[in-house]
Motif scaffolding. Structure first.
Motif, PDB file in Angstrom:
ATOM      1  N   ARG A 118      58.811  39.132 -72.852  1.00 50.58           N
ATOM      2  CA  ARG A 118      58.754  37.900 -71.417  1.00 50.58           C
ATOM      3  C   ARG A 118      59.684  37.439 -70.825  1.00 50.58           C
ATOM      4  O   ARG A 118      59.653  37.651 -69.464  1.00 50.58           O
ATOM      5  CB  ARG A 118      58.474  36.668 -72.680  1.00 50.58           C
ATOM      6  N   ASP A 119      61.172  38.177 -71.364  1.00 50.03           N
ATOM      7  CA  ASP A 119      62.268  37.825 -70.292  1.00 50.03           C
ATOM      8  C   ASP A 119      62.713  38.961 -69.663  1.00 50.03           C
ATOM      9  O   ASP A 119      63.568  38.715 -68.463  1.00 50.03           O
ATOM     10  CB  ASP A 119      63.810  36.656 -71.075  1.00 50.03           C
ATOM     11  N   ARG A 120      62.248  40.378 -70.127  1.00 49.51           N
ATOM     12  CA  ARG A 120      62.589  41.570 -69.866  1.00 49.51           C
ATOM     13  C   ARG A 120      64.092  41.692 -69.400  1.00 49.51           C
ATOM     14  O   ARG A 120      64.965  42.220 -67.744  1.00 49.51           O
ATOM     15  CB  ARG A 120      61.604  41.313 -67.822  1.00 49.51           C
ATOM     16  N   LYS A 121      64.890  41.325 -70.700  1.00 51.89           N
ATOM     17  CA  LYS A 121      66.401  41.435 -70.480  1.00 51.89           C
ATOM     18  C   LYS A 121      66.423  42.002 -71.486  1.00 51.89           C
ATOM     19  O   LYS A 121      65.880  42.234 -72.851  1.00 51.89           O
ATOM     20  CB  LYS A 121      66.730  39.918 -70.637  1.00 51.89           C
ATOM     21  N   ALA A 122      67.991  42.864 -71.301  1.00 55.58           N
ATOM     22  CA  ALA A 122      68.548  43.775 -72.090  1.00 55.58           C
ATOM     23  C   ALA A 122      69.285  43.306 -74.080  1.00 55.58           C
ATOM     24  O   ALA A 122      69.449  42.108 -73.645  1.00 55.58           O
ATOM     25  CB  ALA A 122      68.752  44.715 -72.094  1.00 55.58           C
ATOM     26  N   ILE A 123      68.880  43.195 -74.878  1.00 59.51           N
ATOM     27  CA  ILE A 123      69.423  42.304 -75.824  1.00 59.51           C
ATOM     28  C   ILE A 123      69.613  43.695 -77.501  1.00 59.51           C
ATOM     29  O   ILE A 123      69.065  44.934 -76.453  1.00 59.51           O
ATOM     30  CB  ILE A 123      67.896  41.624 -76.835  1.00 59.51           C
ATOM     31  N   ALA A 124      70.545  43.753 -77.575  1.00 62.62           N
ATOM     32  CA  ALA A 124      70.897  44.053 -79.096  1.00 62.62           C
ATOM     33  C   ALA A 124      69.615  45.066 -79.836  1.00 62.62           C
ATOM     34  O   ALA A 124      69.232  43.897 -79.632  1.00 62.62           O
ATOM     35  CB  ALA A 124      72.185  43.588 -79.938  1.00 62.62           C
ATOM     36  N   LEU A 125      69.937  46.068 -80.643  1.00 58.08           N
ATOM     37  CA  LEU A 125      68.752  46.761 -81.177  1.00 58.08           C
ATOM     38  C   LEU A 125      68.824  46.104 -82.515  1.00 58.08           C
ATOM     39  O   LEU A 125      70.434  46.075 -82.983  1.00 58.08           O
ATOM     40  CB  LEU A 125      69.346  47.777 -81.482  1.00 58.08           C
ATOM     41  N   PRO A 126      67.744  45.475 -82.999  1.00 57.09           N
ATOM     42  CA  PRO A 126      67.619  44.772 -84.758  1.00 57.09           C
ATOM     43  C   PRO A 126      68.917  45.086 -85.303  1.00 57.09           C
ATOM     44  O   PRO A 126      67.973  46.412 -85.381  1.00 57.09           O
ATOM     45  CB  PRO A 126      66.312  44.499 -84.706  1.00 57.09           C
ATOM     46  N   GLU A 127      69.534  45.274 -86.034  1.00 58.95           N
ATOM     47  CA  GLU A 127      69.273  46.026 -87.290  1.00 58.95           C
ATOM     48  C   GLU A 127      69.170  46.740 -88.247  1.00 58.95           C
ATOM     49  O   GLU A 127      68.990  47.694 -88.349  1.00 58.95           O
ATOM     50  CB  GLU A 127      70.733  44.897 -88.161  1.00 58.95           C
ATOM     51  N   VAL A 128      67.908  46.481 -88.926  1.00 55.98           N
ATOM     52  CA  VAL A 128      66.936  46.856 -88.973  1.00 55.98           C
ATOM     53  C   VAL A 128      66.275  48.536 -88.759  1.00 55.98           C
ATOM     54  O   VAL A 128      66.234  49.478 -88.898  1.00 55.98           O
ATOM     55  CB  VAL A 128      65.497  45.640 -89.781  1.00 55.98           C
ATOM     56  N   LEU A 129      66.643  48.275 -87.256  1.00 53.13           N
ATOM     57  CA  LEU A 129      66.260  49.568 -86.593  1.00 53.13           C
ATOM     58  C   LEU A 129      67.698  50.874 -86.389  1.00 53.13           C
ATOM     59  O   LEU A 129      67.442  51.916 -86.379  1.00 53.13           O
ATOM     60  CB  LEU A 129      65.626  49.183 -85.191  1.00 53.13           C
ATOM     61  N   ARG A 130      68.354  49.806 -86.184  1.00 56.88           N
ATOM     62  CA  ARG A 130      69.786  50.391 -86.110  1.00 56.88           C
ATOM     63  C   ARG A 130      69.756  51.769 -87.001  1.00 56.88           C
ATOM     64  O   ARG A 130      70.337  52.397 -86.829  1.00 56.88           O
ATOM     65  CB  ARG A 130      70.669  49.492 -85.835  1.00 56.88           C
ATOM     66  N   THR A 131      69.762  50.779 -88.199  1.00 61.62           N
ATOM     67  CA  THR A 131      69.672  51.550 -89.575  1.00 61.62           C
ATOM     68  C   THR A 131      68.918  52.403 -89.982  1.00 61.62           C
ATOM     69  O   THR A 131      69.212  53.240 -89.740  1.00 61.62           O
ATOM     70  CB  THR A 131      69.752  50.636 -90.915  1.00 61.62           C
ATOM     71  N   GLN A 132      68.012  52.700 -88.780  1.00 63.11           N
ATOM     72  CA  GLN A 132      66.801  53.426 -89.517  1.00 63.11           C
ATOM     73  C   GLN A 132      66.903  54.951 -88.821  1.00 63.11           C
ATOM     74  O   GLN A 132      67.172  56.177 -89.076  1.00 63.11           O
ATOM     75  CB  GLN A 132      65.221  52.677 -89.362  1.00 63.11           C
ATOM     76  N   MET A 133      67.572  53.534 -87.518  1.00 63.97           N
ATOM     77  CA  MET A 133      67.623  55.152 -85.664  1.00 63.97           C
ATOM     78  C   MET A 133      69.369  56.088 -86.653  1.00 63.97           C
ATOM     79  O   MET A 133      68.255  57.253 -86.109  1.00 63.97           O
ATOM     80  CB  MET A 133      68.026  54.053 -84.501  1.00 63.97           C
ATOM     81  N   GLN A 134      69.701  55.033 -86.963  1.00 66.34           N
ATOM     82  CA  GLN A 134      70.971  56.381 -87.882  1.00 66.34           C
ATOM     83  C   GLN A 134      70.543  57.427 -88.345  1.00 66.34           C
ATOM     84  O   GLN A 134      71.114  58.357 -88.614  1.00 66.34           O
ATOM     85  CB  GLN A 134      71.863  55.030 -88.489  1.00 66.34           C
ATOM     86  N   ARG A 135      69.742  57.475 -88.931  1.00 65.24           N
ATOM     87  CA  ARG A 135      69.219  58.903 -89.981  1.00 65.24           C
ATOM     88  C   ARG A 135      68.765  59.669 -89.081  1.00 65.24           C
ATOM     89  O   ARG A 135      68.868  61.183 -89.820  1.00 65.24           O
ATOM     90  CB  ARG A 135      67.789  58.606 -90.702  1.00 65.24           C
ATOM     91  N   PHE A 136      68.394  59.750 -87.565  1.00 69.28           N
ATOM     92  CA  PHE A 136      67.843  60.793 -87.035  1.00 69.28           C
ATOM     93  C   PHE A 136      69.310  61.198 -85.716  1.00 69.28           C
ATOM     94  O   PHE A 136      69.459  61.703 -84.691  1.00 69.28           O
ATOM     95  CB  PHE A 136      67.230  60.014 -85.779  1.00 69.28           C
ATOM     96  N   VAL A 137      70.721  60.987 -85.919  1.00 68.41           N
ATOM     97  CA  VAL A 137      71.409  61.095 -85.032  1.00 68.41           C
ATOM     98  C   VAL A 137      71.476  61.988 -85.087  1.00 68.41           C
ATOM     99  O   VAL A 137      72.067  62.154 -86.398  1.00 68.41           O
ATOM    100  CB  VAL A 137      72.983  60.145 -85.422  1.00 68.41           C
ATOM    101  N   VAL A 138      71.481  62.897 -84.290  1.00 72.27           N
ATOM    102  CA  VAL A 138      72.809  64.867 -84.476  1.00 72.27           C
ATOM    103  C   VAL A 138      74.395  63.943 -85.086  1.00 72.27           C
ATOM    104  O   VAL A 138      74.973  63.489 -84.433  1.00 72.27           O
ATOM    105  CB  VAL A 138      72.321  65.227 -82.921  1.00 72.27           C
TER     106      VAL A 138
END
Length: 143
Positions: A118-138
């Motif tokens: 709605r606000d079209r503004k950047a926000i911090a990645l939710p911790e639940v997503l960040r944790t899952q994304m870390q599995r795919f970090v080179v």
């Protein structure tokens, strides 16, 4: 952990131009589909949950693409996604699409930014997503 997310892509009639090869703008739709599948299947948060329920999104703000080899109607590709950089509000991913003989068809590097819809503004990645994304970090990537 250095996991790679993989998802199949079948080249359909709708992806092709009159010459029977993938029309390059369709690759951007396919790339977005890979990101959507990654979120829903590997990160545990579908685009529906993000956009409709939580009012957040992960839009592409930058993309660089190399079209290495043509793909044609009926080809079966595999898209592979890995994380190159994980920031506070952004994630840089690489997507490769390869053919059945593991021949590279496309390579794209995308910067995705978590944003309030709605606000079209950047926000911090939710911790639940960040944790899952870390599995795919080179493994040798710098965050």
């Amino acid at each position: 952990m250095n996991e790679v997310f993989s998802t199949p892509i079948e080249i359909r009639f709708a992806h092709c131009d009159p010459a029977g090869i993938v029309f390059y703008p369709r690759y951007f739709e396919l790339i977005n589909g890979v990101v959507e599948d990654w979120c829903g299947h590997a990160l545990g948060m579908s685009f529906h949950e993000m956009h409709v329920v939580k009012d957040i999104g992960l839009p592409t703000v930058h993309i660089e693409t190399d079209f290495v080899k043509t793909s044609v109607l009926g080809d079966r590709l595999t898209a592979q996604l890995r994380v190159l950089k994980l920031g506070r509000a952004s994630v840089t991913v690489e997507i490769r699409m390869v053919g059945e003989k593991n021949d590279l068809r496309l390579r794209a590097e995308l910067v995705l930014v978590m944003a309030h819809v709605r606000d079209r503004k950047a926000i911090a990645l939710p911790e639940v997503l960040r944790t899952q994304m870390q599995r795919f970090v080179v493994v040798d990537a710098i965050s």
